[in-house]
Design a protein around this motif. Structure first.
Motif, mmCIF file in Angstrom:
data_model
loop_
_atom_site.group_PDB
_atom_site.id
_atom_site.type_symbol
_atom_site.label_atom_id
_atom_site.label_comp_id
_atom_site.label_asym_id
_atom_site.label_seq_id
_atom_site.Cartn_x
_atom_site.Cartn_y
_atom_site.Cartn_z
ATOM 1 N N THR A 4 62.926 -65.577 -5.930
ATOM 2 C CA THR A 4 63.609 -65.281 -7.188
ATOM 3 C C THR A 4 63.691 -63.776 -7.410
ATOM 4 O OG1 THR A 4 62.784 -67.348 -8.089
ATOM 5 C CG2 THR A 4 63.560 -65.732 -9.678
ATOM 6 N N GLU A 5 62.675 -63.055 -6.968
ATOM 7 C CA GLU A 5 62.636 -61.611 -7.173
ATOM 8 C C GLU A 5 63.509 -60.836 -6.186
ATOM 9 O OE1 GLU A 5 59.652 -63.477 -6.816
ATOM 10 O OE2 GLU A 5 59.543 -63.675 -8.990
ATOM 11 N N THR A 6 63.808 -61.415 -5.033
ATOM 12 C CA THR A 6 64.527 -60.653 -3.996
ATOM 13 C C THR A 6 65.994 -61.034 -3.841
ATOM 14 O OG1 THR A 6 63.908 -62.181 -2.219
ATOM 15 C CG2 THR A 6 62.407 -60.323 -2.663
ATOM 16 N N THR A 8 69.757 -61.876 -5.797
ATOM 17 C CA THR A 8 70.569 -61.858 -7.003
ATOM 18 C C THR A 8 71.703 -62.853 -6.799
ATOM 19 O OG1 THR A 8 70.057 -59.530 -7.383
ATOM 20 C CG2 THR A 8 71.977 -60.433 -8.526
ATOM 21 N N ASN A 10 75.077 -64.955 -7.964
ATOM 22 C CA ASN A 10 76.225 -64.788 -8.841
ATOM 23 C C ASN A 10 76.169 -65.854 -9.940
ATOM 24 O OD1 ASN A 10 77.061 -67.083 -7.428
ATOM 25 N ND2 ASN A 10 78.667 -66.036 -6.315
ATOM 26 N N ARG A 73 76.308 -71.426 -6.791
ATOM 27 C CA ARG A 73 75.866 -70.045 -6.974
ATOM 28 C C ARG A 73 75.486 -69.554 -5.591
ATOM 29 N NH1 ARG A 73 71.628 -69.128 -11.649
ATOM 30 N NH2 ARG A 73 72.539 -67.050 -11.504
ATOM 31 N N GLY A 75 73.990 -65.912 -3.189
ATOM 32 C CA GLY A 75 73.449 -64.560 -3.142
ATOM 33 C C GLY A 75 73.248 -64.143 -1.709
ATOM 34 N N THR A 77 71.443 -62.139 1.341
ATOM 35 C CA THR A 77 70.150 -61.625 1.787
ATOM 36 C C THR A 77 70.378 -60.873 3.094
ATOM 37 O OG1 THR A 77 69.587 -63.518 3.178
ATOM 38 C CG2 THR A 77 69.012 -63.683 0.843
ATOM 39 N N GLU A 146 69.519 -73.011 -10.576
ATOM 40 C CA GLU A 146 68.752 -71.780 -10.393
ATOM 41 C C GLU A 146 68.108 -71.777 -9.025
ATOM 42 O OE1 GLU A 146 66.101 -71.746 -13.759
ATOM 43 O OE2 GLU A 146 67.688 -71.037 -15.073
#
Length: 150
Positions: A4-6, A8, A10, A73, A75, A77, A146
């Motif tokens: 969750t911290e690394t 982001t 959309n 969603r 993101g 990496t 999420e």
């Protein structure tokens, strides 16, 4: 590994053609994973898949990615793109409304969709002192999509 911290993600949105293609590629693996997850959870905590109680494996996995992948969603990496998808399970309509599963897949960089990999299903298991425990593999329409790392 993404956390969750690394990562982001959309904003939640309707799937574009590339997401539909990616989920279509992993569809056979996804259906096997759903059946296996339900079977495994039923051995020690049948509440996890309780909204699917009474459904055959065929009914549980009878969904169409083009119609039933309702939200995604994603993101980026260092090792590719993480894609989360909310898939409607048409056979589930109960007092909580329609049923959905949340799926995580991974698309490694530079090769197109042919190397997309199924990663996991979201199974919500929460235990908090003084509150009832929660076991939920089938989400409601308002459960937000999420990041999860299961």
């Amino acid at each position: 590994m993404a956390t969750t911290e690394t990562i982001t993600l959309n904003a939640p949105h309707a799937p574009h053609e590339n997401a539909i293609e990616a989920f279509t590629i992993i569809l056979p693996t996804l259906k096997k994973a759903i059946i296996k997850s339900r079977h495994d959870w039923d051995k020690h905590e049948p509440k996890m898949w309780s909204r699917a109680a009474g459904l055959s494996n065929e009914a549980l996995t009878k969904f169409d990615i083009k119609k039933d992948l309702v939200e995604i969603r994603s993101g980026v990496t260092a090792y590719g793109t993480v894609i989360l998808g909310k898939i409607r399970i048409p056979a589930i309509k109960d007092d909580e409304g329609e049923g959905f599963i949340h799926v995580r897949i991974h698309d490694p960089p530079n090769r197109g969709a042919e190397d997309v990999i199924f990663h996991s299903l979201f199974t919500d298991e929460r235990h908090k002192e003084g509150e009832p425990s929660i076991w939920r593999a089938i989400q409601t329409a308002d459960t937000p999509l999420e990041f999860f790392n299961e």
